[in-house]
Each structure stands twice: as structure tokens, then as C-alpha cells.
Design a protein around this motif. Structure first.
Motif, short mmCIF file in Angstrom:
data_model
loop_
_atom_site.label_atom_id
_atom_site.label_comp_id
_atom_site.label_asym_id
_atom_site.label_seq_id
_atom_site.Cartn_x
_atom_site.Cartn_y
_atom_site.Cartn_z
N LYS A 83 2.47 9.17 3.84
CA LYS A 83 1.02 9.37 3.20
C LYS A 83 0.40 7.96 2.90
N VAL A 84 0.60 6.90 3.74
CA VAL A 84 0.17 5.78 3.43
C VAL A 84 -1.41 5.99 4.12
N ASP A 85 -2.38 5.87 3.43
CA ASP A 85 -3.61 6.29 4.09
C ASP A 85 -4.16 5.22 4.78
N GLY A 86 -5.22 5.56 5.56
CA GLY A 86 -6.02 4.52 6.30
C GLY A 86 -5.22 3.56 7.02
N LEU A 87 -4.23 3.98 7.67
CA LEU A 87 -3.24 3.21 8.41
C LEU A 87 -3.61 2.99 9.83
N ASP A 88 -3.52 1.98 10.59
CA ASP A 88 -3.38 1.91 11.93
C ASP A 88 -2.35 0.91 12.35
N PRO A 124 9.50 0.68 18.93
CA PRO A 124 8.07 0.74 19.12
C PRO A 124 7.19 0.79 17.67
N LEU A 125 6.00 0.05 17.83
CA LEU A 125 5.31 -0.09 16.58
C LEU A 125 4.83 1.54 16.41
N GLU A 126 4.74 2.21 17.12
CA GLU A 126 4.41 3.60 16.97
C GLU A 126 5.39 4.29 15.95
N ALA A 127 6.53 4.16 16.28
CA ALA A 127 7.52 4.69 15.43
C ALA A 127 7.25 4.41 13.98
N PHE A 128 6.82 3.33 13.69
CA PHE A 128 6.63 2.74 12.29
C PHE A 128 5.37 3.57 11.78
N LEU A 129 4.54 3.74 12.69
CA LEU A 129 3.05 4.21 12.21
C LEU A 129 3.35 5.57 11.73
N VAL A 130 4.33 6.30 12.45
CA VAL A 130 4.51 7.56 12.32
C VAL A 130 5.22 7.87 11.02
N CYS A 131 6.24 7.03 10.83
CA CYS A 131 6.96 7.13 9.45
C CYS A 131 5.98 6.73 8.25
N LEU A 132 5.29 5.71 8.38
CA LEU A 132 4.36 5.53 7.45
C LEU A 132 3.32 6.68 7.07
N TYR A 141 -2.80 -8.47 4.79
CA TYR A 141 -3.96 -9.18 4.87
C TYR A 141 -4.91 -8.42 5.99
N ASN A 142 -4.20 -7.46 6.56
CA ASN A 142 -5.04 -6.67 7.45
C ASN A 142 -6.24 -5.76 6.56
N ARG A 143 -5.61 -5.26 5.48
CA ARG A 143 -6.47 -4.65 4.95
C ARG A 143 -7.17 -5.62 3.74
#
Lengths: 365, 765
Positions: free
Chosen positions: A317-322, A305-313, B676-678
Motif C-alpha cells: 500500500k505504498v501510494d502513488g507509486l510508479d 523485472p521491475l514490475e515485480a517490485f511494483l507489485v509487491c510495493l 528523489y523521484n517523489r
């Protein structure tokens, strides 16, 4: 040698020229040689004396050299004997002491004209063809071009050497230097494979006593190697006093994005001065890959799930991530071949290949 | 070059105006010669070059040997030391050079195969058949003389004083020689009478087709062949080998056989060898020239038939032209020295050998020795050769041949008849040496020696002072090698004034000599300056202030970029010309940069921002951050990671805080990582005019991003998604963009992209 008279010195030069003792002659004209410190040779007006003993153009060269000693200029004159035109260069460099910026380009011009002379020397036999001087001059030119950031000027020089039949027969020292610069150029052009070859050659053949040079080579070889998936050992970094890379290496290996960002920030000045900051920055991509690989290994699934990557990123502390950006990062890794798989937009999942979803770095790119 | 040569020859002497070709045809004799040659050459037709090659060769062969130093050398020499000039006429050698004797079997690999077996005979049968046939020996002498002269003239246009001087010297010497030496009178006569003919001859020779042909026929070889190493060819010795020549040659001064086919076979082979050893066209030219002269002399004095050509050393081919000529001077001395004991006889030949024997004794180091031969070494060599030579050759022959070398040097000065020529050459050598030194103010001792040496040489024990001459010769050879005149004035290092020539151009920057414009026009057409600016056409700053306002206004109302750019450029030019580097200058450049940016003229923009970078150092502007950001973006556009890195080095923390700069930096980071998104998010919020700049590489990045997306997403991807990811503000432009790349959609749901199908299309585009 240190306290010979001017006449003795000139006689030595004369004999060296006469007997074709090029290297000795070069020494006599070198600023690394102790005679430079000899006050008896530091004449403000050595022209007459030189003229009496030596023939043109050597008298001019030596005179210029002697005046330089008195002016405490500094230039390495190895092989100068081959290129009488270096006189001009020496003069230039002497002047250049005051205002280095512009003078570098002028010196490059002078060297270039020497180079042309050497390159067009088709007549002389192989033994003492001026072509033997090409590599030396090219290395000097590289040095200048790298300093003034005109890397595009290196291309014709590289081509000249590539097409030269002598290219493998120059002295190892020259070749090491040459490969060092060619490797650096390739690195800046993002041609990492050739860069790695050149720099490796340079590193392996660099004389073992030239620790400083080896270190310089490593500064460029390490990032390239890391990009290609070869991480340096701590031992190596310690040996060459390159501990700035230690954290970087560790971070990349572990996929620890946070540490990498920190490490890069901490040594930013050093990396930027070496010109490798932007290269090291590309290690982030490798780090993402390693991080995502960890995620994959933890989840033990082929549908991630992409969520998992989002969590780990976010953890990193990678800011402004979606999620979009996660998709973007994954897309890049897939596009570059670091991950075998695809994203199902509909299910918001990364589906990775069942075989070897994270191919070894060395096999990629 | 031919043209040059022609000019150089005194016009008055040119009595035969006819074209060389025409002359050639008129020579019936020549036809025979050609046929004879043809028979010779047939055997090796493969060596012939296509006739097309002739022209350059012809032209080249007249090139004067640019040997400055040698001229001087030829006059001071004590005349008595010289052997009498042999007045024996010989067939002119040059044509011979040109024909191809059968290759000596001994010559190692001839890369003949590379050369197209061009029409072998054409070189000889062609329209330019050589005119030598008709020339009588006197002509030949004259020829020598004139050639030398013209060469001299050519080579030393700038040195008229020298020339005059030398001519005087020549005359003097001739007088001297004329009396003492048996044939001097002859010589003089020749000189006086035959000049025109000789010249004409010379010109014809210049045109000789064979010269060209041969020259180009010779396969290039990597290494010089040294004569002695060559195993003898068919003919065991060079004695009177050629048919019918020797008698005439040795006896009458008038009726020497000139026919090339009469030349000794061995000599032809020798010529062949010489050319074979040439590596470059230049070498061939040089060889040709030298051979022409040498062989001519040989033939003239008859030694051509007695010399063992098979054992002759080849001329030194690796040397630059100068080296040939350099050697002679040195050899001149040697021969002079040697002459002492022996009288004129023995060493002519010996000398001649010396001419070419620089390399001959076999040494692998011969080449380098020529560079700066150690005196003792070469002298020794010369000696031994001389001995050998004189043993084998007849006295007269050898004496004659010794002349060859000096001839070369003499030639430059303009030789006269033979005898005079020779004497003068030698004497000149001495004189030159002495003079050179004097001029240089160098080595007074040497001067003394040289003078003494000259005398001694006369007496025969000149060997004592060989050292200095050698040095001198070396010096000259070196000077010639580098096409430099020997220094005629004491060396003064120009270190401090070195840059003057450049400096006057570059150093004389606009700031150094400011002009103040007087032009009051608000607008001005931009013209690239090609000369010093005229204040009347340059606008002073206060006018320029009005100008820029006018331009801005015009731009706002008309948006005529061509006009604006031109006006801005002319304003910039006026500022540059007046050395104005103030805030106003910054304003002008910023203004122009913005206008250029708006119109996407990145070349002009780059000029401005480069200038701005320099200007900001002295004139801090509030826009520093903005333009730094532009510069970063510009480097991204040009993918110049090197400059980008350098730029990063110079970014101060304060500057990094600047909103424009920080935006540019984040954009760069996103770009570097392919985020690219950013990247496109940042694009959408670009400050000031940054988006104009990003526009320049927007498409490039979009395409890359799209490729990645299409490769990643399966099976489909909503257009909506692409639109937001690629920073399209409206769906329509996005759709248009995608359509342009050939993206396909699912028929069932047109809002979804068929990634697999599109991927191929986009990758191909």
C-alpha cells in the motif's frame, strides 16, 4: 539527619569541607538528600548563620542552598564542593523554576563558566585537579543542550574530553552519561557507527540497577542497531518496557512495509518525543531492502523485472507509486550498497549480482 | 603589569629617572657578577631560555600579589611579640633566584630536553645585566618596603580607605617598634631615607633579565617537589657555603655582599629546585616573587648562609599565587604563637620554614591541607619544624628568617624598613583578622579570641587560640585562591536580585519601557543600534504602515533588494524598539521573509521566520501554515534533524492538514528516504513560495540523485528519464545542468547517458 538543627548541619558541612569529604559535602548540598525535607533547615534567611560557621565562598553556597530548600528548588549538587561558582548556578536554577526556557540557557552559561574554570586548571595536581569536574559539568551541559536543541554546542565539549588525558579515568557513572550523550549526538548526525559504539558502551557499563537509564540508552541504541542490521529480541524489549519497538522490529525484519508504516504511525508521538522518529523512518530503507530481497528469493533469478517490485510495493500500500519511483528506490539501495546490481533501463529489469546480491546490513555503510 | 607597578610606586620617590637598563649598564660590579654567574650557569646551559622570553617574565615578576585579606592582617598585632628586626644587611637575593645553580642531582626527571638549549649566557650577559651589585643593604630594606608598597597600591586600587588605614597603622606601629626594639631606629631611618633608592632598585630588579630568563628556563614539572624529600645535594649543609659572604652579611649592616655569585651554592640550588617544581608560568612568577622576597631577607639577615638549603621546603607551588600569600598569614600567627616562649630568635627560621613548609612534612596530602588545613595538624607541623630548625640554626638566623613569610603579606600593605616591616606585618595580620571579622559581623567569639590571642601571643602562650586564626587564615587563603575579597559586609544572598545586572540589559526588554517614536519619515536608513534609541528617529506604527506600503511598491516596481532589505530592517527595528508585537509586526516580518525568500537571502529569511515563530504565538496569522512549512523546508536545507524533530513535535494535526505543511512534510519524507523521484515531483508542485526555498538545496539533492542514478543504471540512461526524475521542466536546462557536471553521452545516441563514464565525472564534481 532528618531533624538536625541548623547549627549541626552547618557544623557537618564545615567538617566535611575541612576533611575533604567531598562526596559527603556534596550530599549535604544535594537536594536528593533527606536534610532538604528538614523543616529546621528551611530558613528563609540563613545567611547569618552560615556566615558564622563557614568561610566564603562556602557560606554563600550553603546559604543559597538553604534558602533553596525553603524555596523547594531542585538541583543536584553532586561535586558542588568543587565549584564554588555553582552557587550562582544554584541561584539561577532557583529562579529558573518559574521560567524554565530562558533559564536553561543561563544555567548553561553558568555551567560553561564553571567548565572553563575547571578546564583551565592546569596547576593543581592530578589528585584534586578541577579537571575531574569537567565531565560532570559537560554532562550537565549536554543535558541542557539536548533540551534546548543546541547540539552544535556540544562539539567543543566533546573535543575537550577527547583531548583530555583523564577521559578514561573519570568515574564510570560519568562516562556512561557522557557516552550516552555523545552517542545520541552522533546518531543525530547520522554517524551511526560511532553512535553505536558510544551507546553500546553506555548500555553495557550502565549500572544494572539503573533500569531507567538503561531504558533511555536503549531508546537510542535500538534504532541505531537496527539501522546497522541488529534486531532486538522481543525479550529485551519486554524487559525494558519498549514494546513500541516490537512491531517496528518485526516489520523491518520481515520487510513488511505496511506494518512498519502502521507501527511508526501508532507510536509516532512516543518516537517523536524521544527524537528518534526520523531515525526510525530511515528503517524504511532497510525494510525496502528486506522486501526486495524476498522478491529476489521468490523469483530465484538474477534478472528481476521491475514490475515485480511494483507489485509487491503496491501490496504494501505504498501510494502513488510508479515504475519510475521503483527505479528510484532501487537506485538508492544500489547507491547505498544494499543491493549489488544494476538496472537495465532498456529491459526494465534489475540485474543483481550472482554472489551475495544483498550483502548483510552490518557490512554496508 | 610593569607599567602598573610603576604607577603604583609613589612618583615622588622616584629619584632616579634613568631607565633600568641604563642603570644596569652603569654598574661595573655587575659585570663581574654576571661573569661569575655565567660560570655557574654554563654547567647547565640547557636550562636557559632564549632571551626572547625575558620580556614577559620581567613584566610578570612585578605583579603584586593580589592578596586582599592579608593586608588587613598586618597591623593589629602586638608589637612586642615581634622579634627585633635584624638590621643586618644581606645581599639581595633576587638575583640569585635567577641564576641557575647546578641542578641538584636528586631532582627527578627534569624535562629539560624539551627546552631548547637556548643561549645560556645571554640572559646574563645581555644588555639587561642586573643592577643589584651596587645596592647597599639599606637599599634592600627599602626595596622591600617599596615593593610591598607598590604592590599594595596595585593590588588594592579600589580600597583606598584600607590603604590609608593601614598606613596609619603602620606608622603607629613603627613608632612602637622603633622604641622598644634595638634596631628599630635603624629601620625607621632606612625607611625614611632610603625609599627612593629602594624604589629605584626595585625597578631595576623588575627589569632584571635573569629573572625572566630563569623563570622561563625552568622546566615545568608536574609535581611539586617538597623540600624535605629532596636528598641533600653536594653541600652537606647550608652553613656558610658561599664564598666570602657570611662575614659581611652577619656583621655590618652596611656592606653586605650583594653579588649573586657570593650566594651560597646550596641556596642557588634551592632556587633552582623551586623553579624546577613550577608547573606553569604563573607558578614561576609566583615562585619568583616569593623567592625574591624570601631570599632577600635571608641574605640580608645572614641566615642564607646558615640554613640548610638542601633541606628547605620548597615554596608551595601548586597553589595559586594567593595560596602563597594566604599561608603566610596563617603562618604569621603560628610564628607569633611560637615566639612566645622563645623570644624572637627561634622562630624566625621556624617561621620561615613554615612559609614553605605547608607541603614539606612529606605528606601527600600537603596540597589539600593547604586548602583547608586542619588547624591542629598544621600547627603541629609548624611546631615540630620550628624545633628542628631552631636546633640546627643559629638563633639570630632563625629569628631573622622567620620574617620571611610575614614579609609577603606585609608587602602588600607597604612595608617600611625591616624591623617595622616585620612587626607591622604581624600586627597587621592580627588587626586584619579582627577587623575582617568585625566587618563581617561574624563570629564574635572569634573576634574576642583573636584579640586575646594577640595579647597572649605576646606573652607566649598564644597557642591556645590557634584555632581561630587558622580558620581565618584558611578563609583568607581561600578567598585569595579565588581572587576574592573576603566579604567585608555581612553575607546577604542576592538570590532574588541575582539577575539584576543581566536583567537590566536583557530583562529590560523593549516591552518594559516602550518608547513611542515621533519620526515622520516614510523611509529610513537602517543603522544598527548601539545605544538607546532616540524617539525622534523612531517612526510610530502609523508611519510604519505607510513605510511598508512604500517598500512593497518600490519592490514591485524596482526589485531592488538592497533597498528593500534595508528599509524592512529599519521598519523591523522601529517596531522592536517600540515593543510593537502585533499583527502589523507579523505582516512586516512575513513581508520581509517573502522578499528575502524571493531573492534567496536565507540569512535574512531565517531571522524573519524565527521571529515569526515567536510572533505567531501571540498573533495567529492565516499564514501560520505557510511559514511553518517554510521552516520545515529551511530545516531540510540546513539538514537540522534535531530542529526538524522538535518541529514535528509541535505540529498539531490541524496544522498538518494545511496544504503547505503537508506538502512540506511529504517533501521531507521523500528527502529523508532519498526518494528523489517523489522529491522532485513535489518540488514541481510546491505551493506559494516554497519552491524558492527548495531552490536553495535543489542542486544538492539533484547531484545526489544523479549519482545514484548513474551508479544504478547500466549501460545507459536516457536523458529524458533524468529530466523527469530530477524535476527539470525543460530538456535544455537539464542538458545544461548535466553538461555542467561533466556527464557524457553515447556518441552513437546522444540522448543516452553513458552511465559508467559519467559516474566517475559526477562523483568527482
Amino acid at each position: 539527619m532528618a531533624h538536625i538543627t541548623i547549627n549541626q548541619y552547618l557544623q557537618q558541612v564545615y567538617e566535611a569541607l575541612d576533611n575533604h569529604e567531598g562526596s559527603f559535602c556534596a550530599e549535604l548540598l544535594s537536594f536528593k538528600h533527606p536534610h532538604v525535607a528538614n523543616p529546621r533547615l528551611q530558613l528563609p534567611n540563613p545567611e547569618d548563620k552560615c556566615q558564622q560557621v563557614l568561610e566564603p565562598p562556602y557560606d554563600e553556597m550553603v546559604a543559597a542552598h538553604l534558602r533553596c530548600t525553603s524555596a523547594a528548588a531542585n538541583h543536584d549538587f553532586i561535586e558542588a564542593y568543587k565549584f564554588q561558582t555553582l552557587v550562582a548556578e544554584q541561584q539561577l536554577l532557583k529562579k529558573g523554576k518559574g521560567q524554565p526556557g530562558d533559564m536553561l540557557e543561563k544555567a548553561a552559561e553558568q555551567l560553561m563558566s564553571c567548565f572553563r574554570v575547571c578546564a583551565s586548571d592546569n596547576r593543581a595536581g592530578l589528585d584534586d585537579s578541577k579537571k575531574w569536574g569537567m565531565l560532570f559539568l559537560i554532562n550537565q551541559l549536554f543535558k541542557i543542550y539536548f533540551k534546548i536543541n543546541k547540539l552544535h554546542l556540544c562539539k567543543p565539549l566533546i573535543r575537550a574530553i577527547d583531548s583530555s588525558t583523564l577521559k578514561d579515568e573519570y568515574s564510570m557513572a560519568q562516562r556512561v552519561t557522557y557516552k550516552y550523550y555523545v552517542g545520541r549526538k552522533a546518531m543525530f548526525d547520522s554517524d551511526f557507527k560511532p553512535a553505536e559504539e558510544c551507546l553500546s558502551f553506555s548500555f553495557q557499563h550502565c549500572h544494572r540497577s539503573s533500569q531507567k537509564n538503561k531504558r533511555m540508552i536503549l531508546i537510542y541504541l535500538l534504532p541505531v542497531k537496527m539501522l546497522l542490521g541488529h534486531m532486538p529480541t522481543l525479550q529485551l524489549l519486554r524487559k525494558y518496557d519498549l514494546m513500541q519497538f516490537a512491531d517496528v522490529t518485526k516489520a523491518v525484519r520481515e520487510g513488511n512495509l505496511l506494518l512498519l508504516t502502521e507501527a511508526l504511525a501508532r507510536h509516532e508521538t512516543f518516537f517523536i518525543r524521544c527524537g528518534i522518529f526520523l531515525i526510525l523512518e530511515k528503517l524504511k530503507i532497510i525494510t525496502y531492502r528486506n522486501l526486495f530481497k524476498t522478491v529476489y528469493q521468490l523469483l530465484r533469478s538474477h534478472q528481476l523485472p521491475l514490475e515485480a517490485f511494483l507489485v509487491c510495493l503496491r501490496m504494501m500500500k505504498v501510494d502513488g507509486l510508479d515504475l519510475d519511483e521503483v527505479q528510484c528506490l532501487l537506485a538508492n539501495l544500489i547507491y547505498m550498497g544494499h543491493i549489488k546490481g544494476y538496472i537495465s533501463h532498456q529491459h526494465q529489469k534489475l540485474v543483481v549480482s550472482k554472489q551475495n546480491p544483498f550483502p548483510p546490513l552490518s557490512s554496508v555503510s | 603589569m610593569a607599567a602598573k607597578a610603576t604607577q603604583a610606586t609613589p612618583a615622588t620617590n622616584w629619584s632616579y629617572g634613568a631607565s633600568p637598563d641604563g642603570q644596569a649598564h652603569e654598574n661595573p660590579e655587575w659585570e663581574k657578577a654576571r661573569q661569575a654567574l655565567a660560570s655557574i650557569t654554563k654547567s647547565q646551559g640547557s636550562n636557559k631560555a632564549p632571551p626572547a622570553n625575558r620580556t614577559p617574565a620581567e613584566v610578570k615578576c612585578d605583579d603584586p600579589p593580589p592578596v586582599p585579606g592579608l593586608d588587613d592582617q598586618s597591623s593589629n598585632y602586638p608589637p612586642q611579640a615581634q622579634p627585633p628586626a635584624p638590621a643586618i644587611p644581606q645581599p639581595p637575593p633576587s638575583p640569585t633566584n635567577l641564576e641557575k645553580p647546578p641542578l641538584p642531582p636528586s631532582i627527578p626527571p627534569l624535562p629539560n630536553s624539551q627546552y631548547p638549549p637556548a643561549p645560556a649566557q645571554s640572559a646574563y650577559n645581555g644588555p639587561n645585566s642586573m643592577p643589584y651589585q651596587s645596592v647597599d643593604p639599606n637599599h634592600m630594606r627599602v626595596y622591600n618596603h617599596n615593593q610591598g608598597r607598590s604592590n599594595y597600591g596595585q593590588g588594592f586600587h579600589a580600597q583606598n580607605p584600607y590603604q590609608q588605614h593601614q598606613q596609619q597603622q603602620q606608622q603607629q606601629q613603627q613608632g612602637q617598634y622603633g622604641q622598644g626594639l634595638g634596631r628599630g631606629g635603624d629601620v625607621n631611618k632606612n625607611k625614611n631615607n632610603q625609599k627612593p633608592v629602594g624604589q629605584q632598585l626595585w625597578h631595576r630588579m623588575k627589569q632584571s633579565p635573569a629573572a625572566g630568563a630563569v623563570k622561563f628556563n625552568i622546566p615545568k614539572r608536574p609535581y611539586v617537589m617538597t623540600g624535605p624529600n629532596l636528598p641533600p645535594v653536594e653541600q652537606p649543609s647550608g652553613l656558610n657555603l658561599s664564598p666570602g659572604s657570611p662575614a659581611g652579611a652577619n656583621t655590618a649592616s652596611g656592606a653586605a655582599p650583594m653579588r649573586p655569585q657570593d650566594w651560597p651554592q646550596a641556596m642557588k640550588e634551592y632556587v633552582q629546585r623551586c623553579f624546577t617544581a613550577c608547573e606553569t608560568e604563573d607558578d614561576k612568577d609566583r615562585t619568583e616573587k616569593v623567592l625574591k622576597e624570601v631570599l632577600q631577607d635571608r641574605l640580608k639577615d645572614g641566615s642564607a648562609y646558615t640554613i640548610d638549603w638542601n633541606r628547605e621546603a620548597l615554596p608551595e607551588l601548586k597553589a595559586k599565587q594567593s595560596r602563597w600569600e594566604a599561608v603566610p598569614s596563617q603562618r604569621t600567627l603560628d610564628s607569633a604563637i611560637s615566639r612566645g616562649g622563645r623570644g624572637g630568635g627561634g622562630h624566625r627560621l621556624g617561621h620561615y620554614r613554615n612559609v614553605f613548609s605547608q607541603r614539606s612534612p612529606s605528606s601527600s596530602s600537603s596540597r589539600s591541607s593547604s586548602r583547608s588545613p586542619s588547624p591542629s595538624h598544621s600547627r603541629h607541623r609548624d611546631r615540630s619544624q620550628r624545633h628542628r630548625r631552631s636546633d640546627s640554626g643559629s638563633q639570630s638566623d632563625s629569628s631573622i628568617s622567620s620574617d620571611l613569610r610575614p614579609q609577603l603579606s606585609r608587602r602588600q600593605k607597604g612595608g617600611r624598613g625591616r624591623g617595622g616591616d616585620r612587626e607591622r606585618g604581624r600586627g597587621g595580620g592580627e588587626r586584619g583578622r579582627g577587623r575582617g571579622k568585625a566587618n563581617r559581623g561574624r563570629r564574635n567569639a572569634d573576634d574576642g579570641n583573636a584579640g586575646v590571642g594577640g595579647k597572649k601571643r605576646k606573652g607566649g602562650n598564644a597557642g591556645l587560640d590557634f584555632h581561630d586564626p587558622m580558620r581565618e587564615a584558611k578563609k583568607q587563603s581561600r578567598a585569595q585562591r579565588f581572587h576574592k575579597q573576603l566579604r567585608s559586609e555581612p553575607l546577604v544572598l542576592s538570590i532574588n536580585s541575582l539577575d539584576l545586572p543581566n536583567g537590566t540589559q536583557e530583562g529590560l526588554s523593549w516591552e518594559d519601557c516602550p518608547i513611542v517614536g515621533t519620526c515622520q519619515d516614510i523611509t529610513k536608513i537602517y543603522l544598527r543600534l548601539t545605544c538607546a534609541p532616540d524617539p525622534a528617529t523612531v517612526r510610530p506604527v502609523h508611519v510604519l504602515r505607510k513605510s511598508i506600503q512604500a517598500v512593497k511598491l518600490h519592490w514591485k516596481t524596482h526589485h531592488d533588494y538592497t533597498y528593500a532589505c534595508e528599509q524592512m530592517k529599519s521598519i523591523r527595528q522601529d517596531l522592536t524598539v517600540q515593543g510593537v508585537r502585533t499583527e502589523f509586526t507579523v505582516e512586516v516580518y512575513e513581508c520581509h521573509a517573502r522578499i528575502a525568500l524571493e531573492k534567496g537571502d536565507h540569512e535574512e529569511f531565517n531571522q524573519c521566520q524565527t521571529q515569526l515563530k515567536a510572533l505567531y504565538k501571540d498573533n495567529p496569522s492565516e499564514n501560520l501554515g505557510e511559514f511553518t512549512a517554510y521552516r520545515l523546508l529551511y530545516y531540510i536545507f540546513t539538514k537540522n534533524s534535531g530542529d526538524l524533530t522538535t518541529e514535528l513535535v509541535y505540529l498539531t494535526p490541524a496544522l498538518r492538514e494545511d496544504s503547505c505543511v503537508s506538502h512540506a512534510l511529504s517533501l521531507r519524507a521523500a528527502w529523508a528516504l532519498g526518494n528523489y523521484n517523489r522529491f522532485f515531483k513535489l518540488y514541481l508542485c510546491a505551493p506559494r513560495m516554497a519552491s524558492y526555498l527548495i531552490d536553495k538545496f535543489l542542486d544538492r539533492e539533484r547531484k545526489i540523485a544523479l549519482r545514484a542514478m548513474l551508479k544504478t543504471f547500466r549501460p545507459d540512461l536516457p536523458v529524458q528519464n533524468v529530466q523527469s526524475a530530477l524535476g527539470f521542466t525543460c530538456l535544455d536546462t537539464c542538458l545544461a545542468y548535466l553538461a555542467g557536471l561533466g556527464v557524457t553521452y553515447y556518441p552513437s545516441d546522444p540522448s543516452k547517458i553513458d552511465c559508467k563514464a559519467s559516474s566517475a565525472a559526477v562523483a568527482a564534481s
